[in-house]
Design an enzyme around this catalytic site. Sequence first.
Site, PDB file in Angstrom:
ATOM      1  N   LYS A   1      56.144  38.815  46.380  1.00 42.21           N
ATOM      2  CA  LYS A   1      57.345  39.075  46.806  1.00 42.21           C
ATOM      3  C   LYS A   1      57.248  38.671  48.437  1.00 42.21           C
ATOM      4  CE  LYS A   1      60.455  42.671  47.584  1.00 42.21           C
ATOM      5  NZ  LYS A   1      60.018  44.010  47.470  1.00 42.21           N
TER       6      LYS A   1
ATOM      7  N   HIS B   1      61.827  45.767  39.057  1.00 40.83           N
ATOM      8  CA  HIS B   1      61.753  46.160  40.520  1.00 40.83           C
ATOM      9  C   HIS B   1      61.513  47.499  40.614  1.00 40.83           C
ATOM     10  CE1 HIS B   1      62.955  44.545  44.670  1.00 40.83           C
ATOM     11  NE2 HIS B   1      62.510  45.584  44.863  1.00 40.83           N
TER      12      HIS B   1
ATOM     13  N   HIS C   1      58.970  50.369  42.637  1.00 40.17           N
ATOM     14  CA  HIS C   1      58.163  50.522  43.886  1.00 40.17           C
ATOM     15  C   HIS C   1      57.130  51.498  43.309  1.00 40.17           C
ATOM     16  CE1 HIS C   1      59.806  48.323  46.937  1.00 40.17           C
ATOM     17  NE2 HIS C   1      60.938  48.549  46.565  1.00 40.17           N
TER      18      HIS C   1
ATOM     19  N   ASP D   1      64.928  49.268  41.204  1.00 38.65           N
ATOM     20  CA  ASP D   1      64.460  49.636  42.692  1.00 38.65           C
ATOM     21  C   ASP D   1      63.856  50.784  42.729  1.00 38.65           C
ATOM     22  OD1 ASP D   1      63.676  48.765  45.095  1.00 38.65           O
ATOM     23  OD2 ASP D   1      65.738  48.945  46.160  1.00 38.65           O
TER      24      ASP D   1
END
Length: 384
Positions: free
Chosen positions: A156, A62, A64, A280
């Site tokens: 997602k 995960h 970004h 994340d």
Amino acid sequence: MIKLLKNADLYTPEHVGICDILLAGSRIMTIGPQARIYEGLPGVEAFDLENAVTVPGLVDLHVHITGGGGEQGPSSRVPEITLTQLTLNGVTTALGLLGTDGVTRSQENLLAKCRALNDEGLTCRMLAGAYQVPSPTLTGSVTRDILAVDPVVGVKVALSDHRSSAPSVQELVRLSCDTRLGGILSGKPGIVVAHIGEGPGMLEPIFQALAQSDLPARTIIPTHCERSDALTEQAAALTRRGGFADFTADVDGSRGGTARVLAHAKRCGAVMEQVTMSSDSCGSLPIYDESGACVGMDVSTPSTLLDEVRRLVCDQGFALEQALTFVTSNPANVLGMSGQKGCVHPGADADLLVLDKEFRVQHLFAGGRLMVRSGTAVVKGRFQ
């Protein structure tokens, strides 16, 4: 270039003990005393690890990679991740994805960044979609994206969150079936990574989608399952049905961090081989007041992965072998890369992480290339 790693205290992630490892190009050639016969030969670079703990490079499900955020307007968009943010924290394989903003953050930009990280020496895959339904895609079809675009392995979506499109169960089933078909046709995992917000529905949309379809439980993977004990208990139940559950490594370690949550999941009967932990990274951490207004924001980093591994071992009594599986072999399984990533075996990719006693990165090899030496990045992104 051939590299000889001597005196490694090796975890594959199973504990092997002190041994030597020979890397040839991008692969692990051999492990054991036979590796020493290459010492001193021309073209062989030797590293004496002095009994330092050596583990597989981390697999982060995960990230970004193009930055997250945006909940407080354009100025709150988080910058994209850099190569060294990943390598200095031990990550050699990353799954890139979009988040709340699937409008100004495009799939085209995600693909370009994914390819850039691959060019720079890491292994990166990506997901179609974002929080919204219909899902943003490159080709107009999730199935076609997975089939036709090499790095795309799934999609997602967001559930139980006020920022989502609140998809119906039937919409979730259709999206999941399209994704699974893409995986079948392409030989990829075909996964649906479901962002789970703080809404009261928790994992109920996933359980209903599985009940109303023929989908295997492992198709839909909820993430952020650490938000509450009740959510963790639902995640444990999903693993007992054959599914996977992903937990986000805590930023500040409050209430014992995600390590405490994983210990709770274990007590609840979670199948720990089907539990993963991700960072994340470069995602925003919005802070909402009682009225639902965003009043602040923090940013997540990949450093949390090793922080939580340390807490699992030192605070929760997990064996290092098991703590490592959540960030190595288990997520590699999710990506369909078992035996290639998240492990240290002859023939596997030469992704190795050397740690000191405080779980800090000493050296990192990605595809046999030395990326970090003695805690310093020796390979940087082009514009770093």
